[in-house]
Design an enzyme around this catalytic site. Sequence first.
Site, PDB file in Angstrom:
ATOM      1  NE  ARG A 280      -3.906   0.866   0.917  1.00  0.00           N
ATOM      2  CZ  ARG A 280      -3.711   2.172   0.813  1.00  0.00           C
ATOM      3  NH1 ARG A 280      -2.859   2.643  -0.064  1.00  0.00           N
ATOM      4  NH2 ARG A 280      -4.370   3.019   1.569  1.00  0.00           N
TER       5      ARG A 280
ATOM      6  CG  ASP B 257     -14.257  -1.118  -0.249  1.00  0.00           C
ATOM      7  OD1 ASP B 257     -13.710  -1.424   0.826  1.00  0.00           O
ATOM      8  OD2 ASP B 257     -15.238  -0.349  -0.310  1.00  0.00           O
TER       9      ASP B 257
ATOM     10  CE1 TYR C 187     -18.999   3.983   4.028  1.00  0.00           C
ATOM     11  CE2 TYR C 187     -20.318   1.990   3.881  1.00  0.00           C
ATOM     12  CZ  TYR C 187     -19.289   2.707   4.451  1.00  0.00           C
ATOM     13  OH  TYR C 187     -18.552   2.146   5.463  1.00  0.00           O
TER      14      TYR C 187
END
Length: 342
Positions: A35, A71, A147
Amino acid sequence: MSVFLQACRREPVECTPVWLMRQAGRYMPQYRALRERVPFLDLCRTPDLAAKVTVDAAREIGADAAILFSDILLLPGAMGAQVEFPEGGGPAIRNPVRTEADVASLLPFETGSLACVYEAIRLCKAGLGAGIPLIGFAGGPFTLASYLIEGGGSTDHLAARSFLYGNPSAWRALMEKLAAALSLHLRAQIEAGADAVMLFDSWAGALPPQEYRTQVLPHTRRVFESLPPGTPSIHFGTQLAGHLRDLAGCGASVVGVDHRIDLDAAWEALGPVAIQGNLDPAVLLADRQTIERHASEILSRAGGRPGHIFNLGHGVLPRTPVESVKFLVDFVREESRRRRTP
Ligand code: 1CP
């Protein structure tokens, strides 16, 4: 057949299958190193990297199932939401859904826009071989709506809840759009090789049971019912103790429960489905004796009944020592096998 898939079907197994939500993630040094070089969304959208993270994590901890590294917000992104993952913060959506017109302007999902996800699944299957099944996933309808409406993460989901009460027809249109997209996305994952699929409706417990039952669950059920018959499916959410009787009819073969309820009480309320859970992720921050004691208690509450998949009540916490995760996985496997030996 793998113990994970057998347990999804509530068949007797020689030992309790175990995998952990967020088993590929920030608690792993290799993941943190990767990452540093690759932004999160790029990682999700680069099939060979996403597949490598998925396969390496499952192998390293010895899990009985792998979960695709991806995700839940990729799907809203493919429907026109401008999703960002700022470094060090939670996800953000730059064009939140606030009106009926915003719902109408969400694009219908086309699987071609997430071809990278299905390619990652094909690569995972090649890398995992026949021994370790792969779980594909998506967000549940309430969690995705939250969301979209909140424009990011939320603790109280107030904007989402007030949208539901204040704009019932827009809410319904949003649920219908999301359910249609979820059905396409999960079926494409199964076609690409996912052995099971999971819906993370992580925040559905924010709704009163009556609202969940009438405004969300019918859409969830339609998604599960649209899957090819016989495909194992998992529904997960947190703080759903008051919703379990309803969830029993959500159409999934497995219901994942969090750590805020005793596993046996949850199973009693759910009736004849398989159950996944439910060790408090914070237990993995404690010493080995404590991990053993709490994992044993969950195995006792499952009582050797067929259809238990051991997992945490929510995702692995970033501070968790990798050694503790491996210790838990080995312990669950050995202890559950020992308990089944006459
Ligand atoms: O490297 C990083 O900084 C990103 C951290 C991260 C990771 C590792 C995010 C951002 N997503 C993921 C991967 C992920 N997300 C997986 C991979 C498979 C696994 O190992 O489990 C899965 C299944 C998810 C699903 C997901 N994303 C959920 C549902 C599960 C849950 O935790 O309840 C949710 C709510 C999200 C949104 C999201 N994505 C990332 C974060 C930090 C969040 C949560 C933010 C919030 O609290 O609102």
